[in-house]
Design a protein around this motif. Structure first.
Motif, PDB file in Angstrom:
ATOM      1  N   VAL A  64      -1.103  14.930   4.563  1.00  0.00           N
ATOM      2  CA  VAL A  64       0.122  14.175   4.846  1.00  0.00           C
ATOM      3  C   VAL A  64      -0.237  13.042   5.794  1.00  0.00           C
ATOM      4  O   VAL A  64      -0.879  13.267   6.825  1.00  0.00           O
ATOM      5  N   ALA A  81      -1.459   6.584  -0.009  1.00  0.00           N
ATOM      6  CA  ALA A  81      -1.130   7.998  -0.226  1.00  0.00           C
ATOM      7  C   ALA A  81      -1.058   8.323  -1.711  1.00  0.00           C
ATOM      8  O   ALA A  81      -1.566   9.362  -2.161  1.00  0.00           O
ATOM      9  N   THR A  86      -2.002  12.145  -1.507  1.00  0.00           N
ATOM     10  CA  THR A  86      -1.474  12.699  -0.262  1.00  0.00           C
ATOM     11  C   THR A  86       0.005  12.343  -0.129  1.00  0.00           C
ATOM     12  O   THR A  86       0.502  11.397  -0.744  1.00  0.00           O
ATOM     13  N   HIS A  87       0.707  13.083   0.696  1.00  0.00           N
ATOM     14  CA  HIS A  87       2.124  12.816   0.945  1.00  0.00           C
ATOM     15  C   HIS A  87       2.265  11.795   2.074  1.00  0.00           C
ATOM     16  O   HIS A  87       1.350  11.593   2.875  1.00  0.00           O
ATOM     17  N   ALA A 105       4.727   7.589  -7.477  1.00  0.00           N
ATOM     18  CA  ALA A 105       4.609   8.792  -6.645  1.00  0.00           C
ATOM     19  C   ALA A 105       4.856  10.047  -7.462  1.00  0.00           C
ATOM     20  O   ALA A 105       4.154  11.061  -7.307  1.00  0.00           O
ATOM     21  N   VAL A 110       3.121  13.232  -5.526  1.00  0.00           N
ATOM     22  CA  VAL A 110       3.188  13.171  -4.062  1.00  0.00           C
ATOM     23  C   VAL A 110       4.592  12.776  -3.614  1.00  0.00           C
ATOM     24  O   VAL A 110       5.318  12.063  -4.316  1.00  0.00           O
ATOM     25  N   ALA A 111       4.970  13.240  -2.439  1.00  0.00           N
ATOM     26  CA  ALA A 111       6.273  12.925  -1.853  1.00  0.00           C
ATOM     27  C   ALA A 111       6.133  11.764  -0.882  1.00  0.00           C
ATOM     28  O   ALA A 111       5.243  11.770  -0.026  1.00  0.00           O
ATOM     29  N   LEU A 112       6.987  10.770  -1.043  1.00  0.00           N
ATOM     30  CA  LEU A 112       7.099   9.665  -0.090  1.00  0.00           C
ATOM     31  C   LEU A 112       8.439   9.839   0.612  1.00  0.00           C
ATOM     32  O   LEU A 112       9.487   9.498   0.073  1.00  0.00           O
ATOM     33  N   ALA A 340       6.884  18.517   3.436  1.00  0.00           N
ATOM     34  CA  ALA A 340       5.985  17.891   2.467  1.00  0.00           C
ATOM     35  C   ALA A 340       4.708  18.704   2.311  1.00  0.00           C
ATOM     36  O   ALA A 340       4.240  18.939   1.184  1.00  0.00           O
ATOM     37  N   GLY A 343       5.031  21.732   0.138  1.00  0.00           N
ATOM     38  CA  GLY A 343       5.469  21.520  -1.235  1.00  0.00           C
ATOM     39  C   GLY A 343       6.948  21.742  -1.447  1.00  0.00           C
ATOM     40  O   GLY A 343       7.396  21.967  -2.579  1.00  0.00           O
ATOM     41  N   PRO A 347       8.188  15.481  -5.587  1.00  0.00           N
ATOM     42  CA  PRO A 347       7.462  14.212  -5.668  1.00  0.00           C
ATOM     43  C   PRO A 347       8.421  13.050  -5.877  1.00  0.00           C
ATOM     44  O   PRO A 347       9.489  13.192  -6.471  1.00  0.00           O
TER      45      PRO A 347
END
Length: 379
Positions: A64, A81, A86-87, A105, A110-112, A340, A343, A347
């Motif tokens: 992260v 990221a 990566t988050h 994303a 991945v989470a933004l 994040a 999980g 995403p």
């Protein structure tokens, strides 16, 4: 999994401390290593000079990256990221450029995560709580009159003649004063060129009732959908705005007058000069307590006979744990980092949580960070 926290300004330490105490693997990146060591050296042994290429090389899938840097760094770091799997977490508003990264994303898995500080952040969480509570009540009726207000402000705990003090560079505050706002007043969309053209008074339902000067900021309208208000709902009022101590507008009258005259590069230079002067004259002294007040209010039905009316209120002051602003910005950021990393955040581009379990957790942690957090039922 490693958390790469970029930037150790005035609003970072409490959130970093929370993550460090949880046993998280932390790397802190800052432009000046010595300054970072002075701020968080007791929390993290791995402190590195911030460099975009070095950060990129250090990132691994599932890590992260947290941006507590100036806003122009958010997009480059979010793009990195995505490339590295990566988050990404930031407390700032979702910009159009950030929103445009949603598809990439999701494809990268991945989470933004953005808007997870105080305002925006905790104000969203409180709004989601109120909306869920209202929807579950017998009063729920989209055809009823709806009035939503959300006011937040950092103010000096010990009022001064200037009626304000700065937690960080005043330039952002001064630039915001040049920005127009859009909200709903009297059932109609209302555009205002400058904040001082829309000043009003708000009585905050604190344990000792207190009134403040308030004004709308930015464009409130996109948050109608964010909070779950439908296009066909009867919205009489919808305002997200800023809260200031009474007397602020009088104390700042000369500032307003000068800002109106500033244009172009010369105006920007003068704004920077004003910022530097205000930072020298009106920054918090070491150990001086600040104060944060946040009120999120939902009223349904006629003003004189509402069928639902509750206000989520927060009042916090600086203490041994750090400034109120630092706690209420960076601790929510740390919650988003944990979500994040685990999980628990889908995403794509997202903001503060709205599901009941996450909202409850965030509010529980917030109660630990503020001296007063409560839901006031006005009926």
């Amino acid at each position: 999994m490693t958390i790469h926290w970029c930037g150790t300004g005035l609003s970072s330490a409490p959130g970093l401390r929370r993550l460090a105490e949880s046993g998280a693997d932390l790397v802190v990146w800052n432009r000046t290593v010595e300054k970072a060591r002075a701020v968080v050296g007791d929390l993290c042994s791995d402190i590195r000079a911030f460099d975009a290429d070095a950060l990129r090389d250090a990132l691994r899938p599932g890590d992260v990256v947290v941006s507590m840097l100036p806003g122009d760094w958010h997009i480059p770091l979010a793009e990195t990221a995505i490339d590295k799997g990566t988050h990404f977490v930031s407390s700032s508003y979702v910009s159009p450029e950030m929103a445009a990264l949603d598809g990439a994303a999701k494809t990268a898995g991945v989470a933004l995560v953005n808007e997870v500080g105080l305002d925006p952040g905790l104000d969203h969480v409180m709004a989601h709580w109120l909306m869920a509570d209202y929807r579950a009540s017998d009063a729920f009726d989209p055809a009823s009159e709806h009035r939503f207000l959300s006011y937040c402000g950092g103010v000096p705990a010990q009022p001064n003649d200037f009626r304000y003090k700065f937690s960080w560079s005043p330039l952002g505050v001064l630039k915001a004063l040049r920005s127009p706002s859009r909200s709903i007043r009297g059932g109609a969309v209302t555009d205002v060129a400058r904040p001082w053209d829309a000043l009003s008074s708000y009585a905050a339902p604190l344990p000792s009732p207190e009134s403040f000067e308030v004004y709308p900021n930015r464009d409130s309208l996109p948050f109608l959908a964010e909070y779950g208000f439908g296009d066909d709902w009867n919205m009489q009022e919808f305002v997200r705005g800023t809260l200031r101590l009474n007397g602020w507008s009088d104390a700042w009258a000369d500032v307003f007058a000068e800002i109106e005259t500033l244009h172009g590069p010369e105006g920007d230079a003068r704004l920077q000069e004003m910022s530097d002067g205000f930072w020298a004259a009106h920054a918090y002294d070491a150990g001086e307590p600040d104060r944060v007040v946040l009120c999120v209010d939902l009223m349904v039905g006629p003003k004189d006979a509402p069928v639902y009316h509750k206000t989520f209120v927060l009042d916090a002051t600086g203490d041994a744990r750090g400034s109120a602003m630092a706690r209420l910005v960076s601790v929510p950021v740390s919650l988003a980092v944990e979500g994040a990393a685990a999980g628990q955040i889908a995403p794509g581009v997202s903001t503060a949580p709205r599901d009941a379990e996450a909202v409850a957790k965030w509010l529980d942690v917030t109660r630990e960070q503020a001296q007063h957090v409560a839901v006031v039922d006005h009926l």
